[in-house]
Design a protein around this motif. Structure first.
Motif, short mmCIF file in Angstrom:
data_model
loop_
_atom_site.label_atom_id
_atom_site.label_comp_id
_atom_site.label_asym_id
_atom_site.label_seq_id
_atom_site.Cartn_x
_atom_site.Cartn_y
_atom_site.Cartn_z
N LEU A 5 0.83 -1.19 0.00
CA LEU A 5 0.00 0.00 0.00
C LEU A 5 0.87 1.25 0.00
O LEU A 5 0.65 2.17 -0.79
CB LEU A 5 -0.95 0.00 1.21
CG LEU A 5 -1.84 1.23 1.36
CD1 LEU A 5 -2.73 1.43 0.15
CD2 LEU A 5 -2.66 1.13 2.63
N LYS A 6 1.88 1.27 0.86
CA LYS A 6 2.78 2.42 0.94
C LYS A 6 3.47 2.65 -0.40
O LYS A 6 3.55 3.78 -0.88
CB LYS A 6 3.83 2.21 2.02
CG LYS A 6 3.29 2.34 3.42
CD LYS A 6 4.39 2.11 4.42
CE LYS A 6 3.87 2.09 5.83
NZ LYS A 6 4.93 1.89 6.81
N PRO A 54 -7.50 0.96 -8.01
CA PRO A 54 -8.40 -0.09 -8.53
C PRO A 54 -7.69 -1.18 -9.33
O PRO A 54 -8.24 -2.25 -9.53
CB PRO A 54 -9.37 0.69 -9.42
CG PRO A 54 -8.61 1.89 -9.84
CD PRO A 54 -7.73 2.23 -8.66
N GLU A 55 -6.47 -0.92 -9.74
CA GLU A 55 -5.75 -1.89 -10.55
C GLU A 55 -5.10 -3.02 -9.72
O GLU A 55 -4.56 -3.96 -10.26
CB GLU A 55 -4.68 -1.19 -11.40
CG GLU A 55 -3.54 -0.55 -10.63
CD GLU A 55 -3.82 0.86 -10.13
OE1 GLU A 55 -2.84 1.57 -9.89
OE2 GLU A 55 -4.98 1.25 -9.95
N TYR A 56 -5.19 -2.91 -8.39
CA TYR A 56 -4.59 -3.93 -7.51
C TYR A 56 -5.67 -4.65 -6.71
O TYR A 56 -6.69 -4.06 -6.35
CB TYR A 56 -3.60 -3.28 -6.54
CG TYR A 56 -2.42 -2.65 -7.24
CD1 TYR A 56 -1.43 -3.43 -7.81
CD2 TYR A 56 -2.31 -1.27 -7.34
CE1 TYR A 56 -0.35 -2.86 -8.45
CE2 TYR A 56 -1.23 -0.68 -7.99
CZ TYR A 56 -0.26 -1.49 -8.54
OH TYR A 56 0.80 -0.92 -9.18
N LYS A 57 -5.40 -5.89 -6.37
CA LYS A 57 -6.31 -6.65 -5.52
C LYS A 57 -6.16 -6.20 -4.07
O LYS A 57 -5.07 -5.86 -3.62
CB LYS A 57 -6.01 -8.15 -5.62
CG LYS A 57 -6.33 -8.72 -6.98
CD LYS A 57 -6.18 -10.21 -6.99
CE LYS A 57 -6.60 -10.73 -8.35
NZ LYS A 57 -6.73 -12.17 -8.36
N LEU A 61 -2.79 -5.27 -1.71
CA LEU A 61 -2.57 -3.92 -1.18
C LEU A 61 -2.43 -3.91 0.33
O LEU A 61 -1.58 -3.22 0.88
CB LEU A 61 -3.76 -3.01 -1.54
CG LEU A 61 -3.71 -2.26 -2.84
CD1 LEU A 61 -5.01 -1.46 -3.02
CD2 LEU A 61 -2.52 -1.35 -2.95
N PHE A 62 -3.26 -4.69 0.99
CA PHE A 62 -3.30 -4.65 2.44
C PHE A 62 -2.61 -5.84 3.10
O PHE A 62 -2.86 -6.15 4.26
CB PHE A 62 -4.75 -4.53 2.93
CG PHE A 62 -5.34 -3.17 2.66
CD1 PHE A 62 -5.19 -2.16 3.58
CD2 PHE A 62 -5.97 -2.89 1.46
CE1 PHE A 62 -5.68 -0.89 3.35
CE2 PHE A 62 -6.47 -1.63 1.21
CZ PHE A 62 -6.33 -0.62 2.15
N SER A 63 -1.70 -6.48 2.37
CA SER A 63 -0.94 -7.57 2.99
C SER A 63 0.00 -6.97 4.03
O SER A 63 0.53 -5.88 3.86
CB SER A 63 -0.17 -8.37 1.95
OG SER A 63 0.80 -7.57 1.33
N ILE A 64 0.18 -7.69 5.10
CA ILE A 64 0.99 -7.22 6.22
C ILE A 64 2.34 -7.94 6.20
O ILE A 64 2.41 -9.15 6.06
CB ILE A 64 0.29 -7.48 7.57
CG1 ILE A 64 -1.03 -6.74 7.60
CG2 ILE A 64 1.17 -7.06 8.73
CD1 ILE A 64 -1.87 -7.04 8.83
N GLU A 65 3.40 -7.14 6.37
CA GLU A 65 4.75 -7.71 6.43
C GLU A 65 4.84 -8.59 7.67
O GLU A 65 4.31 -8.27 8.73
CB GLU A 65 5.79 -6.60 6.57
CG GLU A 65 6.02 -5.80 5.34
CD GLU A 65 7.06 -4.72 5.59
OE1 GLU A 65 8.01 -4.95 6.35
OE2 GLU A 65 6.90 -3.65 5.00
N ASP A 66 5.57 -9.67 7.52
CA ASP A 66 5.82 -10.55 8.64
C ASP A 66 7.04 -10.01 9.38
O ASP A 66 8.16 -10.05 8.85
CB ASP A 66 6.06 -11.98 8.16
CG ASP A 66 6.26 -12.96 9.28
OD1 ASP A 66 6.16 -12.56 10.46
OD2 ASP A 66 6.49 -14.14 8.98
#
Length: 69
Positions: A5-6, A54-57, A61-66
């Motif tokens: 996202l960033k 809108p071009e990304y799922k 976009l909101f996946s969190i780093e481990d």
């Protein structure tokens, strides 16, 4: 925490201030959400993914780093 996202917002020249204004939140609230100290609401996620990126799922976009990696 939300590196995809960033990265996407940076590529689109959207600052935390711009995002805060778009979502009608404070800049501090956006900072807390980006650090995963405060959860995003479904409405906020939908607005970002539908209108700003809108071009990304959404899950990408909101996946969190481990942090443990």
């Amino acid at each position: 925490m939300f590196k995809n996202l960033k990265k996407t917002l940076t590529e689109k020249n959207i600052t935390n201030k711009d995002l805060a204004e778009f979502l009608r939140l404070s800049e501090k609230t956006i900072q807390n959400k980006m650090l995963n100290n405060t959860e995003w609401t479904l409405s906020e996620i939908n607005q970002i993914s539908k209108f700003l990126c809108p071009e990304y799922k959404v899950d990408w976009l909101f996946s969190i780093e481990d942090k443990s990696a």
